[in-house]
Design an enzyme around this catalytic site. Structure first.
Site, PDB file in Angstrom:
ATOM      1  CB  SER A  52      -8.327   0.454   5.516  1.00 27.92           C
ATOM      2  OG  SER A  52      -9.055   1.637   5.382  1.00 27.92           O
ATOM      3  CE  LYS A  63      -4.035   1.870   2.554  1.00 26.80           C
ATOM      4  NZ  LYS A  63      -4.887   1.685   3.760  1.00 26.80           N
ATOM      5  CB  SER A  90      -8.267   3.511   2.702  1.00 24.17           C
ATOM      6  OG  SER A  90      -7.399   2.928   3.657  1.00 24.17           O
TER       7      SER A  90
HETATM    8  N1  GLN Z   1     -13.024   3.844   6.255  1.00 28.55           N
HETATM    9  C1  GLN Z   1     -12.458   4.228   7.524  1.00 28.55           C
HETATM   10  C2  GLN Z   1     -12.078   5.694   7.499  1.00 28.55           C
HETATM   11  O1  GLN Z   1     -12.269   6.298   6.492  1.00 28.55           O
HETATM   12  C3  GLN Z   1     -11.285   3.346   7.863  1.00 28.55           C
HETATM   13  C4  GLN Z   1     -10.083   3.706   7.115  1.00 28.55           C
HETATM   14  C5  GLN Z   1      -8.924   2.854   7.458  1.00 28.55           C
HETATM   15  O2  GLN Z   1      -9.048   1.808   8.070  1.00 28.55           O
HETATM   16  N2  GLN Z   1      -7.766   3.353   7.095  1.00 28.55           N
HETATM   17  O3  GLN Z   1     -11.618   6.223   8.473  1.00 28.55           O
END
Ligand code: GLN
Length: 491
Positions: free
Chosen positions: A174, A75, A150
């Protein structure tokens, strides 16, 4: 061996082939980029940065080790010295770190090769990978739908076959939610088990590096290679990590919690059917279902979005165009320089989070807002602890819906935030979680369940994921009219 033969081999088989001299590390690494998967990348856009020269150099240094020549998508918020690391933000566009994150370094020491940097929501804020400054990733099973987020890029890359393994980060879901949307295994370890050194911080008390793979055994192997204390990360646990070598040990006698109250409303019927299927499979493999009501879901979303935004506003303060990040020319006016650099460098969702977090931390609101959230967080952790006194694992949805359409939730931040309703509790509590695919929904979209365990419960999670995988393989054999369900079909 040809690219076609190497492509889609499990990581363990690929490394065995490299060590036995049946192919070179470069052939193993290139199998995704040059083989049958090559065309997918143009449509799916899972990769934000790739560098064939860096891949070749990495492969040259990786002829041995447990991951000899195995490509791994990383990532874009994990530092790599040989590829840019931009968090898919204009703020860091063009940045290439002088060092590797600890997990990347350990990956390379085991013979793994960085295959490319996975596309992501800017600074890991989002649930659909639509907030990348390089444009969205699409779900390989249906290009009109999102891969989740994400870490949508790493999840999609593993799903369509660019690499058998990928690294992501999981602050509120994510890794688990995109794994569920892309039909792969996604593990978020216990907080502190995988080093955060070299992971660009979003919300430090929630962030954990996570692992994607097509097979539970591959995920177990990578976990075993990466987990463990790191003197460079003050929050890494000093004790030895759990031993996951028993990942194929079965689930005989295991008690899994069945908190059906969580999906009585607001969860798609296809998701509920997937849960029933997984529960039946686990029972047939010798596990026992323990039904009970479980409530933390009710205030977890509010708690998460206070804690995560507060920590993000503080972590992202360093990107001001002076110390770090994009700088907009603004003459000699320092205030204008900050304002313009941050307005141009950060996208709308990141700005929204910084504003929310700054509000939660500001004088007068700190006690009322931030401290209340901290108290709620402690209570959520206790509720999970109580649940794990009644069962070994919890079985629940990874997300309330199947993969949604691109654009569907873009104008409604709250709807987007609710995609994480089932995942963010594990981050608040610090416990490990995993999402595992079950049979696809009608129409072929991937469908998954989530398993949560107590601190250091990684081995149990992997054993349950493996049991589901074995049942899934049998179910696929029974449905031999379908060519291969793991193969994404374009629409
Ligand atoms: N979707 C969640 C957020 O936007 C989690 C994101 C993540 O785990 N990095 O905060």
């Amino acid at each position: 061996m040809s690219a076609r033969e190497l492509w889609r081999l499990p990581a363990r088989a690929l490394a065995t082939a490299v060590r036995a001299g049946e192919c070179t590390a470069l052939e193993a690494v290139s199998a995704g980029w040059d083989g049958p998967a090559a065309l997918w990348e143009r449509d799916v856009h899972a990769i934000a940065h790739s560098d064939p020269g860096a891949r070749a150099a990495g492969a040259g240094a990786a002829p041995s080790g447990p991951l000899a020549g195995v490509p791994v998508v990383v990532k874009d918020n994990l530092c790599t010295h040989d590829h840019p690391t931009t968090c898919c933000s204009r703020m860091l566009d063009g940045y290439q770190p002088p060092y590797d994150a600890t997990v990347v370094q350990r990956l390379r020491e085991a013979g793994g090769v960085v295959s490319g940097k996975g596309n992501m929501d800017e600074f890991a804020m989002g649930s659909s990978t639509e907030f990348s400054c390089y444009g969205p990733t699409r779900n390989p099973y249906d290009l009109a739908r999102v891969p989740g987020g994400s870490s949508g890029g790493p999840a999609a890359a593993v799903a369509y076959g660019l690499a058998p393994l990928a690294l992501g980060s999981d602050t509120g879901g994510s890794v688990r939610q995109p794994a569920a949307f892309c039909g792969v295994v996604g593990l978020k370890p216990t907080y502190g088990r995988l080093s955060r050194y070299g992971l660009v911080a979003f919300a430090s008390s929630l962030d954990q590096v996570g692992i994607f793979g097509r097979h539970a055994g591959d995920v177990a192997l990578l976990y075993a290679l990466l987990a463990g204390p790191d003197p460079l990360d003050a929050t890494s646990r000093a004790s030895l990590p759990p031993d996951v070598s028993g990942w194929d040990g079965g689930v005989e006698g295991l008690r899994f919690g069945w908190p059906a109250n969580l999906w009585r409303e607001g969860v798609e019927a296809e998701v509920v059917a997937g849960l029933e299927e997984a529960a039946a499979w686990l029972e047939r493999a010798g596990a026992r279902r323990v039904p009970f009501d479980f409530l933390p879901g009710e205030y977890a979303v509010a708690t998460y979005y206070l804690v995560a935004t507060a920590e993000a506003s503080s972590n992202l303060a360093r990107f001001d165009g002076v110390r770090y990040g994009h700088r907009d020319p603004a003459g000699h006016d320092l205030h204008a320089l900050y304002t313009r650099s941050r307005s141009a460098g950060f996208g709308a969702e990141v700005q929204r989070r910084i504003l929310l977090g700054t509000y939660a931390l500001s004088a007068g609101y700190y006690e009322e807002v931030y401290l209340t959230a901290q108290r709620a967080r402690a209570r959520i952790r206790r509720e999970y602890e109580a649940a794990f006194s009644r069962c070994d694992l919890l079985l629940m949805p990874a997300a309330p819906t199947l993969p949604f359409r691109l654009g569907e939730k873009l104008d409604d931040p709250l709807a987007m935030y609710l995609s994480d309703i089932f995942t963010l509790g594990a981050n608040l509590a610090g416990i490990p979680g995993l999402s595992a695919p079950v049979t696809p929904a009608a129409g072929g979209l991937p469908r998954a369940v989530q398993l949560l365990g107590p601190d250091d419960g990684e081995a149990l999670l992997l054993r349950a994921a493996r049991a589901l995988e074995v049942r899934g393989e049998r179910a696929r054999l029974d449905r031999s009219h379908e060519v291969e369900f793991a193969w994404p079909t374009k629409r």
